[in-house]
Scaffold this active site. Structure first.
Site, PDB file in Angstrom:
ATOM      1  N   GLU A  69      36.520  38.251  30.823  1.00  0.00           N
ATOM      2  CA  GLU A  69      37.629  38.640  29.964  1.00  0.00           C
ATOM      3  C   GLU A  69      38.222  37.485  29.155  1.00  0.00           C
ATOM      4  O   GLU A  69      39.388  37.105  29.343  1.00  0.00           O
ATOM      5  CB  GLU A  69      38.728  39.315  30.800  1.00  0.00           C
ATOM      6  CG  GLU A  69      38.196  40.528  31.553  1.00  0.00           C
ATOM      7  CD  GLU A  69      39.262  41.323  32.308  1.00  0.00           C
ATOM      8  OE1 GLU A  69      40.396  40.843  32.413  1.00  0.00           O
ATOM      9  OE2 GLU A  69      38.940  42.412  32.789  1.00  0.00           O
TER      10      GLU A  69
ATOM     11  N   GLU B 185      33.640  45.706  35.615  1.00  0.00           N
ATOM     12  CA  GLU B 185      34.916  46.027  36.273  1.00  0.00           C
ATOM     13  C   GLU B 185      35.387  47.379  35.795  1.00  0.00           C
ATOM     14  O   GLU B 185      35.368  47.670  34.598  1.00  0.00           O
ATOM     15  CB  GLU B 185      36.036  45.035  35.909  1.00  0.00           C
ATOM     16  CG  GLU B 185      35.999  43.742  36.627  1.00  0.00           C
ATOM     17  CD  GLU B 185      37.231  42.876  36.328  1.00  0.00           C
ATOM     18  OE1 GLU B 185      38.311  43.417  35.986  1.00  0.00           O
ATOM     19  OE2 GLU B 185      37.088  41.654  36.419  1.00  0.00           O
TER      20      GLU B 185
HETATM   21  O1  IFM Z   1      42.679  42.035  38.590  1.00  0.00           O
HETATM   22  C1  IFM Z   1      42.246  42.056  37.275  1.00  0.00           C
HETATM   23  C2  IFM Z   1      41.004  41.199  37.110  1.00  0.00           C
HETATM   24  O2  IFM Z   1      41.207  39.910  37.535  1.00  0.00           O
HETATM   25  C3  IFM Z   1      40.592  41.170  35.665  1.00  0.00           C
HETATM   26  N1  IFM Z   1      40.472  42.491  35.123  1.00  0.00           N
HETATM   27  C4  IFM Z   1      41.565  43.407  35.350  1.00  0.00           C
HETATM   28  C5  IFM Z   1      41.904  43.445  36.815  1.00  0.00           C
HETATM   29  C6  IFM Z   1      43.046  44.456  37.079  1.00  0.00           C
HETATM   30  O3  IFM Z   1      44.163  44.167  36.310  1.00  0.00           O
END
Ligand code: IFM
Length: 441
Positions: free
Chosen positions: A163, A349
């Site tokens: 990210e 994710e």
């Molecule tokens: O916990 C975070 C993660 O570290 C990065 N992506 C989003 C998740 C939830 O907010």
């Protein structure tokens, strides 16, 4: 739902959110250590000093994953455990920890997916300007070299960044993440250096990994919808798509920075040196997609640039912190496949926070999370059917953990964690996921 038998069903975590042990075995300070100890920075005043104590309990956590039958585990490496000063001397004990973790995973039949950067920059590098300093991109490539040299014989799937939008915009523009800076010009230079560091690292990683390994990156993407079909609203959605998605994906896939977004940034655009655009577009084997929620915007001529108004549907269901829109996962996968055609995609994710607590039966009945996952899995299956070369899905996250600026107030795990005792209780969603994986493998 149809998924190939070899689909990589996994879970994901990140180092600072679970490891704790911030002073163990020569680990250096990270920007998140510094930030969390700054009064007022974290909602509940907490830190990742202990978190899930995974550094000491990794065997138990691997056993937990094995009991759930997950095929793959995406974790990140804490750069300051490996290079306490960011560059220079390697801390053998730090490397050994990840080496033991990889061995434990392989023994359990779980494929490791390693992320090099999930936000815990060595503080020593931040003291020299952090990601705003071009040298940090070089330092990252050297760190990637160290890691792939040591673990590359056993870990075959690697990601450079998690990210980068969050690293840059939450850390350097909004200042709500470490290092807590608020400066758009710096942010855009940071975003360029992040991409550059990716492009510098990829060839070094490939050289160490040899054939048959896979190197990628895991940005967060957001499908963007216009409030109405009016041309102004459609243009507004396109602007947000540029600011959030294309600013990162276009250069990564060889298209250079999107001109419309570049123009929007005006005098704040980054310094891009000759050759950078080619360097940062180093070919990847896969694109990771972190998906949580969509964006819906209207044109707002009276608002400050970029003249956008968030008009997300108030009637849409929500988790504890986000809108639920599973179709957005399908839309963004199709968009990325159409616009960039990466050789493979993984959902690196996706998950949901709810305010879970154990019931009188000591179980955690998180029906909302099961519904969330099931609906999103269905959209992944739909994308596969539409021709998207989707290879795996990592649920965020294995266990409740330190949720950045929200501290421990949001529980994203499929396993409930008692942060006093470190007891782990697989929630109903974990057991549901176990059965789902069994049925689809
Ligand atoms: O916990 C975070 C993660 O570290 C990065 N992506 C989003 C998740 C939830 O907010």
């Amino acid at each position: 739902m149809d998924f190939p038998k070899d689909f990589m069903w996994g879970v994901a975590t990140s180092s600072y959110q679970i490891e704790g042990a911030v002073h163990a075995d020569g680990r250096g300070e990270s920007i998140w250590d510094r930030f969390t100890h700054t009064p007022g920075a974290i909602k509940d005043g907490s830190t990742g000093d202990v978190a899930c104590d995974h550094y000491h309990r990794y065997r138990e956590d691997v056993a937990l994953m094995q009991s759930l039958g997950v095929k793959a585990y995406r974790f990140s490496v804490a750069w300051p455990r490996i290079l306490p000063q960011g560059t220079g001397e390697v801390n053998q004990a730090g490397l050994d920890f990840y080496s033991r973790l990889v061995d434990a995973l392989l023994e359990a039949g779980i494929t490791p997916f390693v992320t090099l950067y999930h936000w815990d920059l060595p503080q020593a590098l931040e003291d020299r300007g952090g990601w705003n300093n071009r040298d940090t991109a070089e330092a990252f490539a050297a760190y990637a070299d160290v890691m792939t040299r040591r673990l590359g014989d056993r870990a075959r799937y690697w990601m450079t960044h998690n990210e980068p939008w969050c690293t840059a915009f939450l850390g350097y523009d909004m200042g709500i993440f470490a290092p807590g800076i608020k400066d758009l010009k710096v942010t855009l230079q940071v975003s360029h250096h992040l991409l550059l560091s990716h492009g510098l690292a990829v060839p070094a990683m490939r050289a160490n990994l040899g054939d048959g390994a896979a190197v990628g990156i895991a940005p967060n993407f957001m499908p963007v919808y216009p409030a109405t079909d009016a041309p102004e609203d459609r243009a507004a959605a396109r602007r947000l798509d540029g600011l959030f998605n294309r600013w990162f994906a276009d250069p990564l896939f060889g298209k250079g920075y999107p001109q419309d977004t570049w123009d929007l940034y005006g005098e704040n655009v980054p310094d891009v040196q000759p050759g950078d655009i080619e360097t940062l577009a180093a070919p990847v084997d896969f694109l990771g997609v972190n998906y949580y929620n969509p964006g819906t915007v209207a044109d707002a001529p009276d608002a400050p640039p970029p003249h956008l108004r968030d008009v997300s549907d108030p009637d849409l269901e929500r988790t504890a912190d986000r809108i639920i829109y599973p179709e957005g996962l399908y839309d963004i996968l199709v968009q990325l496949h159409r616009d960039y055609n990466p050789p493979a995609l993984y959902i690196t994710e996706n998950g949901a926070a709810f305010h879970d607590e154990p019931g009188e039966d000591s179980r955690v009945h998180d029906a909302g999370r099961i519904a969330f996952l099931e609906a999103h899995f269905a959209q992944a299956a739909r994308a596969l059917k539409a021709g998207v070369p989707l290879k795996g899905y990592f649920v965020w996250t294995l266990m409740d953990n330190f949720e950045w600026a929200a501290g421990y107030t949001l529980r994203y795990g499929i396993t409930w964690v008692d942060f006093e005792t470190q007891r782990r209780i697989p929630k109903d969603s974990a057991l549901w996921y176990r059965d789902f994986i069994r049925k689809h493998s």
